[in-house]
Design a protein around this motif. Sequence first.
Motif, PDB file in Angstrom:
ATOM      1  N   VAL A 115      10.636  -2.745   4.659  1.00 35.09           N
ATOM      2  CA  VAL A 115      10.122  -1.398   4.397  1.00 35.09           C
ATOM      3  C   VAL A 115      10.328  -0.945   2.960  1.00 35.09           C
ATOM      4  O   VAL A 115       9.956   0.190   2.624  1.00 35.09           O
ATOM      5  CB  VAL A 115      10.765  -0.376   5.362  1.00 35.09           C
ATOM      6  N   ASP A 116      10.904  -1.800   2.100  1.00 33.54           N
ATOM      7  CA  ASP A 116      11.218  -1.348   0.741  1.00 33.54           C
ATOM      8  C   ASP A 116      10.205  -1.824  -0.293  1.00 33.54           C
ATOM      9  O   ASP A 116      10.497  -1.883  -1.482  1.00 33.54           O
ATOM     10  CB  ASP A 116      12.635  -1.782   0.344  1.00 33.54           C
ATOM     11  N   THR A 117       8.979  -2.143   0.162  1.00 34.64           N
ATOM     12  CA  THR A 117       7.952  -2.626  -0.776  1.00 34.64           C
ATOM     13  C   THR A 117       6.657  -1.826  -0.648  1.00 34.64           C
ATOM     14  O   THR A 117       5.586  -2.397  -0.424  1.00 34.64           O
ATOM     15  CB  THR A 117       7.653  -4.120  -0.521  1.00 34.64           C
ATOM     16  N   PRO A 118       6.717  -0.482  -0.804  1.00 34.83           N
ATOM     17  CA  PRO A 118       5.464   0.270  -0.759  1.00 34.83           C
ATOM     18  C   PRO A 118       4.531  -0.123  -1.896  1.00 34.83           C
ATOM     19  O   PRO A 118       3.299  -0.051  -1.754  1.00 34.83           O
ATOM     20  CB  PRO A 118       5.917   1.726  -0.871  1.00 34.83           C
ATOM     21  N   VAL A 119       5.109  -0.514  -3.018  1.00 34.84           N
ATOM     22  CA  VAL A 119       4.343  -1.067  -4.136  1.00 34.84           C
ATOM     23  C   VAL A 119       5.166  -2.212  -4.718  1.00 34.84           C
ATOM     24  O   VAL A 119       6.367  -2.320  -4.470  1.00 34.84           O
ATOM     25  CB  VAL A 119       4.058  -0.019  -5.247  1.00 34.84           C
ATOM     26  N   ALA A 120       4.516  -3.063  -5.489  1.00 31.65           N
ATOM     27  CA  ALA A 120       5.232  -4.171  -6.123  1.00 31.65           C
ATOM     28  C   ALA A 120       6.037  -3.653  -7.301  1.00 31.65           C
ATOM     29  O   ALA A 120       5.562  -2.832  -8.097  1.00 31.65           O
ATOM     30  CB  ALA A 120       4.236  -5.227  -6.595  1.00 31.65           C
ATOM     31  N   ALA A 121       7.279  -4.104  -7.401  1.00 32.16           N
ATOM     32  CA  ALA A 121       8.117  -3.728  -8.536  1.00 32.16           C
ATOM     33  C   ALA A 121       7.699  -4.501  -9.785  1.00 32.16           C
ATOM     34  O   ALA A 121       6.899  -5.440  -9.721  1.00 32.16           O
ATOM     35  CB  ALA A 121       9.583  -4.003  -8.216  1.00 32.16           C
ATOM     36  N   ARG A 122       8.264  -4.113 -10.907  1.00 34.40           N
ATOM     37  CA  ARG A 122       7.951  -4.762 -12.180  1.00 34.40           C
ATOM     38  C   ARG A 122       9.091  -5.701 -12.561  1.00 34.40           C
ATOM     39  O   ARG A 122      10.233  -5.285 -12.753  1.00 34.40           O
ATOM     40  CB  ARG A 122       7.746  -3.714 -13.279  1.00 34.40           C
ATOM     41  N   HIS A 123       8.763  -6.989 -12.665  1.00 37.20           N
ATOM     42  CA  HIS A 123       9.729  -8.003 -13.085  1.00 37.20           C
ATOM     43  C   HIS A 123       9.373  -8.444 -14.501  1.00 37.20           C
ATOM     44  O   HIS A 123       8.366  -9.139 -14.705  1.00 37.20           O
ATOM     45  CB  HIS A 123       9.710  -9.203 -12.133  1.00 37.20           C
ATOM     46  N   LEU A 124      10.167  -8.049 -15.454  1.00 37.29           N
ATOM     47  CA  LEU A 124       9.818  -8.288 -16.853  1.00 37.29           C
ATOM     48  C   LEU A 124       9.728  -9.780 -17.172  1.00 37.29           C
ATOM     49  O   LEU A 124       8.851 -10.209 -17.937  1.00 37.29           O
ATOM     50  CB  LEU A 124      10.841  -7.612 -17.764  1.00 37.29           C
ATOM     51  N   ASP A 135      -7.197 -15.112  -2.182  1.00 36.20           N
ATOM     52  CA  ASP A 135      -7.505 -14.220  -3.295  1.00 36.20           C
ATOM     53  C   ASP A 135      -6.237 -13.412  -3.562  1.00 36.20           C
ATOM     54  O   ASP A 135      -5.894 -12.501  -2.809  1.00 36.20           O
ATOM     55  CB  ASP A 135      -8.668 -13.310  -2.916  1.00 36.20           C
ATOM     56  N   ALA A 136      -5.520 -13.760  -4.641  1.00 37.07           N
ATOM     57  CA  ALA A 136      -4.213 -13.159  -4.893  1.00 37.07           C
ATOM     58  C   ALA A 136      -4.304 -11.648  -5.060  1.00 37.07           C
ATOM     59  O   ALA A 136      -3.411 -10.915  -4.633  1.00 37.07           O
ATOM     60  CB  ALA A 136      -3.584 -13.789  -6.134  1.00 37.07           C
ATOM     61  N   VAL A 137      -5.373 -11.161  -5.672  1.00 33.54           N
ATOM     62  CA  VAL A 137      -5.508  -9.720  -5.871  1.00 33.54           C
ATOM     63  C   VAL A 137      -5.650  -9.018  -4.532  1.00 33.54           C
ATOM     64  O   VAL A 137      -5.010  -7.991  -4.259  1.00 33.54           O
ATOM     65  CB  VAL A 137      -6.711  -9.423  -6.777  1.00 33.54           C
ATOM     66  N   ARG A 138      -6.456  -9.581  -3.647  1.00 31.66           N
ATOM     67  CA  ARG A 138      -6.635  -8.963  -2.327  1.00 31.66           C
ATOM     68  C   ARG A 138      -5.333  -9.025  -1.531  1.00 31.66           C
ATOM     69  O   ARG A 138      -4.984  -8.073  -0.829  1.00 31.66           O
ATOM     70  CB  ARG A 138      -7.763  -9.661  -1.566  1.00 31.66           C
ATOM     71  N   VAL A 139      -4.602 -10.122  -1.620  1.00 28.39           N
ATOM     72  CA  VAL A 139      -3.328 -10.228  -0.910  1.00 28.39           C
ATOM     73  C   VAL A 139      -2.390  -9.111  -1.345  1.00 28.39           C
ATOM     74  O   VAL A 139      -1.779  -8.426  -0.530  1.00 28.39           O
ATOM     75  CB  VAL A 139      -2.680 -11.611  -1.145  1.00 28.39           C
ATOM     76  N   ALA A 140      -2.258  -8.913  -2.660  1.00 32.42           N
ATOM     77  CA  ALA A 140      -1.367  -7.870  -3.165  1.00 32.42           C
ATOM     78  C   ALA A 140      -1.821  -6.496  -2.698  1.00 32.42           C
ATOM     79  O   ALA A 140      -1.005  -5.637  -2.345  1.00 32.42           O
ATOM     80  CB  ALA A 140      -1.312  -7.922  -4.687  1.00 32.42           C
ATOM     81  N   ASP A 141      -3.138  -6.273  -2.671  1.00 29.66           N
ATOM     82  CA  ASP A 141      -3.668  -4.974  -2.280  1.00 29.66           C
ATOM     83  C   ASP A 141      -3.399  -4.680  -0.815  1.00 29.66           C
ATOM     84  O   ASP A 141      -3.135  -3.536  -0.423  1.00 29.66           O
ATOM     85  CB  ASP A 141      -5.173  -4.925  -2.554  1.00 29.66           C
ATOM     86  N   VAL A 142      -3.434  -5.727   0.020  1.00 32.12           N
ATOM     87  CA  VAL A 142      -3.275  -5.530   1.455  1.00 32.12           C
ATOM     88  C   VAL A 142      -1.808  -5.518   1.860  1.00 32.12           C
ATOM     89  O   VAL A 142      -1.379  -4.735   2.697  1.00 32.12           O
ATOM     90  CB  VAL A 142      -4.041  -6.626   2.229  1.00 32.12           C
ATOM     91  N   VAL A 143      -0.993  -6.402   1.277  1.00 33.02           N
ATOM     92  CA  VAL A 143       0.393  -6.563   1.722  1.00 33.02           C
ATOM     93  C   VAL A 143       1.248  -5.354   1.372  1.00 33.02           C
ATOM     94  O   VAL A 143       2.078  -4.917   2.168  1.00 33.02           O
ATOM     95  CB  VAL A 143       0.997  -7.856   1.139  1.00 33.02           C
ATOM     96  N   PHE A 144       1.090  -4.804   0.182  1.00 36.86           N
ATOM     97  CA  PHE A 144       1.900  -3.660  -0.217  1.00 36.86           C
ATOM     98  C   PHE A 144       1.237  -2.384   0.292  1.00 36.86           C
ATOM     99  O   PHE A 144       0.148  -2.019  -0.140  1.00 36.86           O
ATOM    100  CB  PHE A 144       2.076  -3.631  -1.731  1.00 36.86           C
ATOM    101  N   GLU A 145       1.929  -1.715   1.231  1.00 36.59           N
ATOM    102  CA  GLU A 145       1.357  -0.572   1.949  1.00 36.59           C
ATOM    103  C   GLU A 145       2.119   0.700   1.604  1.00 36.59           C
ATOM    104  O   GLU A 145       3.190   0.986   2.152  1.00 36.59           O
ATOM    105  CB  GLU A 145       1.416  -0.855   3.456  1.00 36.59           C
ATOM    106  N   PRO A 146       1.587   1.499   0.638  1.00 40.75           N
ATOM    107  CA  PRO A 146       2.312   2.698   0.205  1.00 40.75           C
ATOM    108  C   PRO A 146       2.401   3.783   1.270  1.00 40.75           C
ATOM    109  O   PRO A 146       3.205   4.714   1.130  1.00 40.75           O
ATOM    110  CB  PRO A 146       1.499   3.180  -1.008  1.00 40.75           C
ATOM    111  N   THR A 147       1.601   3.697   2.342  1.00 39.36           N
ATOM    112  CA  THR A 147       1.630   4.740   3.375  1.00 39.36           C
ATOM    113  C   THR A 147       2.478   4.340   4.583  1.00 39.36           C
ATOM    114  O   THR A 147       2.439   5.017   5.609  1.00 39.36           O
ATOM    115  CB  THR A 147       0.198   5.064   3.847  1.00 39.36           C
ATOM    116  N   LEU A 148       3.250   3.266   4.492  1.00 35.76           N
ATOM    117  CA  LEU A 148       4.066   2.812   5.611  1.00 35.76           C
ATOM    118  C   LEU A 148       4.983   3.935   6.088  1.00 35.76           C
ATOM    119  O   LEU A 148       5.701   4.546   5.292  1.00 35.76           O
ATOM    120  CB  LEU A 148       4.893   1.600   5.186  1.00 35.76           C
ATOM    121  N   ASN A 149       4.978   4.209   7.394  1.00 31.00           N
ATOM    122  CA  ASN A 149       5.762   5.325   7.921  1.00 31.00           C
ATOM    123  C   ASN A 149       6.227   5.033   9.345  1.00 31.00           C
ATOM    124  O   ASN A 149       6.024   3.930   9.868  1.00 31.00           O
ATOM    125  CB  ASN A 149       4.946   6.625   7.857  1.00 31.00           C
ATOM    126  N   TYR A 150       6.830   6.032   9.991  1.00 26.63           N
ATOM    127  CA  TYR A 150       7.407   5.820  11.318  1.00 26.63           C
ATOM    128  C   TYR A 150       6.348   5.609  12.390  1.00 26.63           C
ATOM    129  O   TYR A 150       6.631   5.015  13.438  1.00 26.63           O
ATOM    130  CB  TYR A 150       8.325   6.990  11.687  1.00 26.63           C
TER     131      TYR A 150
END
Length: 389
Positions: free
Chosen positions: A170-179, A230-245
Motif C-alpha cells: 500500500v506504500d506505492t501510490p506513485v513511483a518514488a524517485r531513485h537518483l 509496454d513499460a509505460v503502461r505497466v507503470a501507469d496501471v500498477v501505481f494506483e494513487p486512489t488506493l483506499n479501504y
Amino acid sequence: MRRPTLNPVERRLEAALSIDELREVAMRTTPRAVFDYVDGAADAEVTARRNREAFEAVALVPEYLSPVDHPDLSTRLFGREISMPLIFAPTGYTRMMHHEGEAAVARVAARHGLPYTLSTVGTSTVEEVAAAAPGGEHWFQLYLTRDERLNAELLDRAQAAGFTTVVLTVDTPVAARHLKDIRNGLTIPPSLTLRTLLGMARYPSWVLNKLTTAPITFASLSSMTNGAIDAVRVADVVFEPTLNYEHLARLRANWPHRLLVKGILSPRDARRVVKAGADGVIVSNHGGRQLDRTPATLAMLPEIRDELGPDATVILDSGVRHGQDILIAVALGADAVMIGRAYLYGLMAGGERGVERAVTILREEYARSLQLLGLKSSAAIARHHVRTP
C-alpha cells in the motif's frame, strides 16, 4: 593447509562471512547500474540509513549460566512451523540481477522451509515459481492495479498455482524517485546512458546470460499487451494513487486465503487494516525505496505490536542484514522478518548458490546469537533481552 576452492564463484561465496561481505562480492561481479538498483533507495536515502542505524543502536542483554547446545530456531506462523522467523520478501526485476531469478530464490526458500513472496512486477510467473519449487510455501505480493480484469486474473492464477497468501502493498501510490537509477537510465521507460552500457560490457558473463536466456519481462503482467510488455503502461496501471479501504474490502471479499497488508508504519493504520479484514500487517517502509525520511520500521514495531495485541500477526520488513537483527525484531514484537536486499546480494554474487550462502550466514548468526544470549529457542525471545535508545 585448507584445500583450495578452484571454482571462482564458490571461492568468492566461501570467503563472504557476512551479508555485508556478500554485498561487496555483488558489487564486484555485477554491472554498477544493476547493483545500484538493488542497493539504492529514494531521494537522499535517509530512510534506508535509518533502518540500519535502528538495528545497530539496540543492545542485547544475555542470560548466562543457561547453556544452550542446539537452539530450536523454528517458529509458528499462521499455525504452520517454519524453520526460523524469516520470509523472502518480494523483489522486482529479479532476473536482471541474475538470470536464474525468482526460481533460484524460491528453491532456496523451499529447501530451508521458509516462505517466498513473488512480486507482481517479478520476472517469473506464479506458475514458473510453483514448478521450480513444488514443495515450497509461496506468497504473492499484489499491486492492486487500476485494471479490475487484471486484478482478478492475478488472484485466480495465484490461487490455482497453490499460493497461500496475498501481500497487498500500500506504500506505492506513485513511483518514488531513485537518483542513482535516473543517472543510470534504469527508469520506466529505460533511458540507458553510454556510461551504463559500457559498464555492463565490462561483465561479459552477465551480458551473455542475458542474451542466451529468456527475455526479461514483467512476467505476471504479460497479458496487458498480448505478451509484449509496454513499460509505460505497466507503470501507469500498477501505481494506483486512489488506493483506499474500499479496494482493500473488495480484495478481502475476492481472496479466500490469508491476506497481509505491507507498508504499514503507524499503529492507527495497523488497527484499521486488521479491522477491515487483513490477517496481519507487514511493518515496512519499502526498504527506504518509497517515501524518504520515514521512521525506521524497527522504531515503529513496538507501538504497532502494542496496538494490535499479542495475537495479531506482525512481520517486520526493511533493514535486516544480520542474524541478530532477526532476534532483535522478534524481541520487539515481530513474528518474523522479511529480507530483500540481503538475498539479492547473494543472487548477484552467485545465483542460487549465492542465495543459499545468504541464508546460511543469517541462520548461523541467528543460532549463535541465541546461544550467546542463553536462549533455547525462538519462542524464548522476550522484550527484556534488548535495550533500545
